[in-house]
Design a protein around this motif. Structure first.
Motif, PDB file in Angstrom:
ATOM      1  N   MET A   1       7.747  -2.066  -4.723  1.00 16.72           N
ATOM      2  CA  MET A   1       8.201  -1.959  -3.347  1.00 16.72           C
ATOM      3  C   MET A   1       8.268  -0.496  -2.909  1.00 16.72           C
ATOM      4  SD  MET A   1       8.538  -4.953  -2.062  1.00 16.72           S
ATOM      5  CE  MET A   1       7.011  -5.296  -2.965  1.00 16.72           C
ATOM      6  N   PRO A   2       8.008  -0.228  -1.634  1.00 16.90           N
ATOM      7  CA  PRO A   2       7.999   1.162  -1.155  1.00 16.90           C
ATOM      8  C   PRO A   2       9.399   1.745  -1.026  1.00 16.90           C
ATOM      9  CG  PRO A   2       7.678  -0.354   0.676  1.00 16.90           C
ATOM     10  CD  PRO A   2       7.664  -1.191  -0.579  1.00 16.90           C
ATOM     11  N   ASP A   3       9.461   3.055  -0.935  1.00 14.53           N
ATOM     12  CA  ASP A   3      10.686   3.830  -0.643  1.00 14.53           C
ATOM     13  C   ASP A   3      11.714   3.814  -1.767  1.00 14.53           C
ATOM     14  OD1 ASP A   3       9.600   4.279   1.933  1.00 14.53           O
ATOM     15  OD2 ASP A   3      10.440   2.377   2.646  1.00 14.53           O
ATOM     16  N   VAL A   4      11.317   3.361  -2.954  1.00 14.23           N
ATOM     17  CA  VAL A   4      12.226   3.375  -4.096  1.00 14.23           C
ATOM     18  C   VAL A   4      11.958   4.594  -4.970  1.00 14.23           C
ATOM     19  CG1 VAL A   4      13.029   2.141  -6.147  1.00 14.23           C
ATOM     20  CG2 VAL A   4      12.394   0.857  -4.079  1.00 14.23           C
ATOM     21  N   LEU A   5      10.717   4.819  -5.332  1.00 14.41           N
ATOM     22  CA  LEU A   5      10.386   5.909  -6.255  1.00 14.41           C
ATOM     23  C   LEU A   5      10.819   7.288  -5.757  1.00 14.41           C
ATOM     24  CD1 LEU A   5       6.880   4.802  -7.569  1.00 14.41           C
ATOM     25  CD2 LEU A   5       9.083   4.676  -8.738  1.00 14.41           C
ATOM     26  N   PRO A   6      10.771   7.586  -4.471  1.00  7.95           N
ATOM     27  CA  PRO A   6      11.269   8.903  -4.049  1.00  7.95           C
ATOM     28  C   PRO A   6      12.728   9.141  -4.398  1.00  7.95           C
ATOM     29  CG  PRO A   6       9.935   7.916  -2.311  1.00  7.95           C
ATOM     30  CD  PRO A   6      10.143   6.851  -3.350  1.00  7.95           C
ATOM     31  N   ARG A   7      13.487   8.042  -4.622  1.00  6.22           N
ATOM     32  CA  ARG A   7      14.910   8.168  -4.962  1.00  6.22           C
ATOM     33  C   ARG A   7      15.162   8.025  -6.462  1.00  6.22           C
ATOM     34  NH1 ARG A   7      17.737   3.854  -2.756  1.00  6.22           N
ATOM     35  NH2 ARG A   7      15.850   2.637  -2.375  1.00  6.22           N
TER      36      ARG A   7
ATOM     37  N   PRO B   1       0.810  -1.224   0.000  1.00  8.55           N
ATOM     38  CA  PRO B   1       0.000   0.000   0.000  1.00  8.55           C
ATOM     39  C   PRO B   1       0.843   1.275   0.000  1.00  8.55           C
ATOM     40  CG  PRO B   1      -0.910  -1.596   1.525  1.00  8.55           C
ATOM     41  CD  PRO B   1       0.411  -2.154   1.058  1.00  8.55           C
ATOM     42  N   ARG B   2       1.991   1.231   0.680  1.00  8.95           N
ATOM     43  CA  ARG B   2       2.840   2.427   0.713  1.00  8.95           C
ATOM     44  C   ARG B   2       3.356   2.772  -0.670  1.00  8.95           C
ATOM     45  NH1 ARG B   2       6.924   0.531   4.537  1.00  8.95           N
ATOM     46  NH2 ARG B   2       8.299   2.027   3.524  1.00  8.95           N
ATOM     47  N   HIS B   3       3.562   1.750  -1.506  1.00 11.87           N
ATOM     48  CA  HIS B   3       4.038   2.027  -2.862  1.00 11.87           C
ATOM     49  C   HIS B   3       3.002   2.818  -3.641  1.00 11.87           C
ATOM     50  CE1 HIS B   3       4.651   1.275  -7.184  1.00 11.87           C
ATOM     51  NE2 HIS B   3       5.932   1.347  -6.870  1.00 11.87           N
ATOM     52  N   GLY B   4       1.735   2.543  -3.442  1.00 17.05           N
ATOM     53  CA  GLY B   4       0.698   3.319  -4.123  1.00 17.05           C
ATOM     54  C   GLY B   4       0.767   4.794  -3.772  1.00 17.05           C
ATOM     55  N   ARG B   5       1.049   5.064  -2.515  1.00 18.01           N
ATOM     56  CA  ARG B   5       1.184   6.471  -2.094  1.00 18.01           C
ATOM     57  C   ARG B   5       2.466   7.080  -2.667  1.00 18.01           C
ATOM     58  NH1 ARG B   5       0.569   3.815   3.344  1.00 18.01           N
ATOM     59  NH2 ARG B   5      -1.553   2.998   3.188  1.00 18.01           N
ATOM     60  N   ASP B   6       3.555   6.296  -2.694  1.00 17.09           N
ATOM     61  CA  ASP B   6       4.798   6.768  -3.322  1.00 17.09           C
ATOM     62  C   ASP B   6       4.546   7.123  -4.788  1.00 17.09           C
ATOM     63  OD1 ASP B   6       6.196   6.321  -0.999  1.00 17.09           O
ATOM     64  OD2 ASP B   6       7.226   4.515  -1.699  1.00 17.09           O
ATOM     65  N   LEU B   7       3.798   6.251  -5.468  1.00 14.48           N
ATOM     66  CA  LEU B   7       3.537   6.455  -6.893  1.00 14.48           C
ATOM     67  C   LEU B   7       2.745   7.739  -7.131  1.00 14.48           C
ATOM     68  CD1 LEU B   7       3.698   5.366  -9.800  1.00 14.48           C
ATOM     69  CD2 LEU B   7       1.628   4.027  -9.327  1.00 14.48           C
ATOM     70  N   ALA B   8       1.779   8.018  -6.270  1.00 13.20           N
ATOM     71  CA  ALA B   8       0.993   9.243  -6.420  1.00 13.20           C
ATOM     72  C   ALA B   8       1.887  10.480  -6.290  1.00 13.20           C
ATOM     73  CB  ALA B   8      -0.130   9.270  -5.391  1.00 13.20           C
ATOM     74  N   ALA B   9       2.775  10.483  -5.298  1.00 15.29           N
ATOM     75  CA  ALA B   9       3.685  11.618  -5.109  1.00 15.29           C
ATOM     76  C   ALA B   9       4.690  11.708  -6.259  1.00 15.29           C
ATOM     77  CB  ALA B   9       4.413  11.478  -3.763  1.00 15.29           C
ATOM     78  N   TRP B  10       5.191  10.577  -6.719  1.00 13.20           N
ATOM     79  CA  TRP B  10       6.148  10.519  -7.842  1.00 13.20           C
ATOM     80  C   TRP B  10       5.501  11.086  -9.107  1.00 13.20           C
ATOM     81  CZ3 TRP B  10       6.310   7.503 -12.415  1.00 13.20           C
ATOM     82  CH2 TRP B  10       7.566   7.293 -12.982  1.00 13.20           C
ATOM     83  N   SER B  11       4.230  10.720  -9.340  1.00 13.38           N
ATOM     84  CA  SER B  11       3.543  11.227 -10.528  1.00 13.38           C
ATOM     85  C   SER B  11       3.209  12.715 -10.391  1.00 13.38           C
ATOM     86  CB  SER B  11       2.277  10.421 -10.804  1.00 13.38           C
ATOM     87  OG  SER B  11       1.255  10.702  -9.865  1.00 13.38           O
ATOM     88  N   ASP B  12       3.004  13.186  -9.157  1.00 13.71           N
ATOM     89  CA  ASP B  12       2.818  14.634  -8.942  1.00 13.71           C
ATOM     90  C   ASP B  12       4.030  15.394  -9.495  1.00 13.71           C
ATOM     91  OD1 ASP B  12       0.359  14.481  -7.656  1.00 13.71           O
ATOM     92  OD2 ASP B  12       1.202  14.585  -5.634  1.00 13.71           O
ATOM     93  N   ARG B  13       5.214  14.912  -9.136  1.00 15.40           N
ATOM     94  CA  ARG B  13       6.453  15.590  -9.541  1.00 15.40           C
ATOM     95  C   ARG B  13       6.641  15.505 -11.049  1.00 15.40           C
ATOM     96  NH1 ARG B  13      12.271  14.484  -6.500  1.00 15.40           N
ATOM     97  NH2 ARG B  13      13.564  15.859  -7.802  1.00 15.40           N
ATOM     98  N   PHE B  14       6.356  14.330 -11.613  1.00 13.25           N
ATOM     99  CA  PHE B  14       6.487  14.166 -13.063  1.00 13.25           C
ATOM    100  C   PHE B  14       5.548  15.110 -13.807  1.00 13.25           C
ATOM    101  CE2 PHE B  14       4.320  11.936 -16.642  1.00 13.25           C
ATOM    102  CZ  PHE B  14       5.285  12.185 -17.616  1.00 13.25           C
ATOM    103  N   MET B  15       4.265  15.122 -13.437  1.00 13.89           N
ATOM    104  CA  MET B  15       3.299  15.952 -14.148  1.00 13.89           C
ATOM    105  C   MET B  15       3.632  17.436 -14.017  1.00 13.89           C
ATOM    106  SD  MET B  15       1.267  14.093 -15.862  1.00 13.89           S
ATOM    107  CE  MET B  15       0.147  15.408 -16.339  1.00 13.89           C
ATOM    108  N   ALA B  16       4.074  17.853 -12.835  1.00 14.21           N
ATOM    109  CA  ALA B  16       4.430  19.264 -12.650  1.00 14.21           C
ATOM    110  C   ALA B  16       5.574  19.663 -13.574  1.00 14.21           C
ATOM    111  CB  ALA B  16       4.798  19.512 -11.191  1.00 14.21           C
ATOM    112  N   SER B  17       6.501  18.736 -13.824  1.00  9.00           N
ATOM    113  CA  SER B  17       7.672  19.062 -14.646  1.00  9.00           C
ATOM    114  C   SER B  17       7.335  19.171 -16.127  1.00  9.00           C
ATOM    115  CB  SER B  17       8.764  18.007 -14.451  1.00  9.00           C
ATOM    116  OG  SER B  17       8.448  16.811 -15.143  1.00  9.00           O
TER     117      SER B  17
END
Length: 492
Positions: free
Chosen positions: A440-446, A320-336
């Motif tokens: 897996m969680p904690d990968v996409l932020p990096r 479940p944490r990966h889903g939240r990571d993905l949402a934040a990761w896509s926020d950054r991608f779309m903003a760029s």
């Protein structure tokens, strides 16, 4: 998700038990059963509940109480509406119902019923604005809503059974009764250009028949929306024709068919007087309004779609944490990217990220198809059918690639060309994300993915550098082509 809670709704036409998984922002029924008892039949003319209808209702209550015990639903709420409220022998019936259910029965006033129906619509609609109409067997309740605000409610004796009774089963006479009763109703004065939210079994049956006749691709009632003009034309058809001769009438139960013309009369006159922009059918009403009223205010303010998506993410994703990571990761991608996203598009994208991995247990060849079917037909609230199509398509593309082979053409057509492009871009970006993170969680932020100086850059630093490879580069290239950028993987 929590201790179950049961609501028994003693209506004028049906008696229904719904047991919900828990009191939550997006409650999920674990058991749902109704019995069409017709308690309100002839109350308008005789002033009393019919003896046979009472016996049938009490038998249903005995079964429902036993089911509550079986399901270990210790919290049981019993509501009674117009028929028990208006009948001379209503108090006697309530006493017998209380003894059977072993809890107090709340006899709703018309205003209380209108408020709970309005809260039910609010609980299942994102930023609603318009008028809620709840058509039961004995009465019609109307209330204005705007966001979380509920205006004054009104109750009118225009339920399907009541109209059938006082009109002597004449649809023509029913028209005159409805026209006179709705004249000067203040809630309709504020409806022009807004949404009319239709609640109640007769109106749901009417909408279901409309769905079937047009071959609509989603058999999901909540959020089914029609322009006012189209609904008025359909209501006129139902008043003129014998229900048994209508195409696809088998989609409506026998007990509901006779009430369709009376429900159509009421709906048509509301639409002609109020002049709303559209009609939206709500599957949520008094029962869900009661549950919503039990929530703390901070939970009431949560987005119902994101709450439901988070529940499904929690239950079915690998992490479940990966889903939240993905949402934040896509926020950054779309903003760029510089692409403009509306607030509605942002919330849908985040919901899609939470739902992206719910089909992982299926065979790889069918993950896209299974995810699409789950999302398109899930008991989600807070979205219309166009939004459902977007969520389903985005997660389908995430699993199956960007090919449309195997997609239902009708479902695809529910999404606008812009929404379809957005779903492809989101699906392609998620295909990159899952090759990097393996869910897996904690990968996409990096491992940020951003447009930098006109290039689409996936950065893999430190120990993530070894993740770079031809397959990952291929997916970055596919996404870069969609957004018109040059692909780069910056590893090390």
């Amino acid at each position: 998700m929590g201790p179950p809670i049961a609501v028994i709704d003693i209506g004028s036409n049906s008696v229904r038990l719904v047991v919900y998984e828990a009191v939550s922002r997006s409650p999920t029924p674990v058991f749902n059963e109704k019995v069409l008892c017709g308690l309100g039949r002839n109350v308008a003319t005789t002033g009393r509940l019919d003896v046979d209808a009472v016996d049938k209702a009490l038998a249903a209550l005995k079964r429902f109480r036993a089911l509550c015990d079986t399901l270990r639903a210790d919290r049981v709420h019993v509501l009674a509406t117009a028929a028990a409220r208006d009948a001379a022998n209503g108090p006697e019936f309530i006493d017998r119902a209380r003894d059977i259910c072993r809890v107090d029965v709340e006899l709703l006033s018309g205003k209380r019923e209108a408020k709970l129906a309005a809260l039910g619509v609010i609980s299942g609609t994102y930023r609603p604005s318009g008028v809620v109409g709840d058509l039961g067997g004995g009465s019609l309740e109307l209330a204005d809503i705007d966001g979380h605000r509920v205006g004054a409610g009104v109750t009118l004796p225009l339920g399907g059974l009541a109209l059938q009774d006082i009109s002597g089963r004449s649809v023509k006479k029913a028209e005159k009764i409805v026209r006179e009763a709705l004249a000067g109703v203040p809630q309709l004065d504020e409806l022009a250009g807004r949404t009319f939210y239709a609640v109640g079994g007769t109106w749901r049956a009417l909408a279901k028949l409309h769905m079937e006749q047009r071959g609509y691709p989603l058999h999901v009632m909540h959020g089914y929306t029609l322009p006012t003009r189209a609904m008025v034309e359909f209501c006129r058809l139902l008043q003129r024709a014998d229900p048994s001769t209508l195409s696809k009438i088998e989609a409506v139960s026998d007990a509901r068919r006779a009430l369709l013309p009376y429900g159509a009369v009421v709906l048509e006159h509301i639409l002609r007087l109020g002049k709303p922009y559209e009609v939206m059918v709500s599957a949520l009403g008094v029962r869900e309004g009661l549950l919503f009223s039990l929530l703390p205010e901070e939970e009431q303010r949560l987005d119902p779609l994101l709450a439901a998506a988070e529940d499904l993410n929690q239950l079915r994703s690998r992490s479940p944490r990966h889903g939240r990571d993905l949402a934040a990761w896509s926020d950054r991608f779309m903003a760029s990217t510089g692409f403009e996203e509306t607030a509605e598009e942002t919330r849908l994208r985040r919901a899609a990220c939470l739902l992206a991995d719910i089909g992982w247990r299926a065979h790889p060849d069918y993950r896209g198809e299974q995810s699409l079917n789950i999302i398109a037909h899930a008991a989600f609230v807070g979205i219309d059918h166009t939004a459902r199509a977007f969520l389903a398509l985005a997660v389908y593309f995430r699993h199956a690639g960007l090919s449309e082979d195997g997609l239902s053409p009708q479902l695809r057509e529910l999404a606008s060309p812009q929404a379809l492009d957005h779903a492809r871009i989101l699906g392609a970006s998620m295909r990159v994300a899952y090759l990097v993170s393996a869910a897996m969680p904690d990968v996409l932020p990096r491992a940020p993915l951003e447009v930098v100086h006109g290039k689409l850059v996936l950065r893999l630093d430190g120990e993530l550098a070894d993740l770079a490879g031809d397959r990952l580069l291929g997916r970055v290239r596919t996404l870069a082509k969609l957004i018109g950028r040059e692909p780069v993987i910056a590893a090390g």
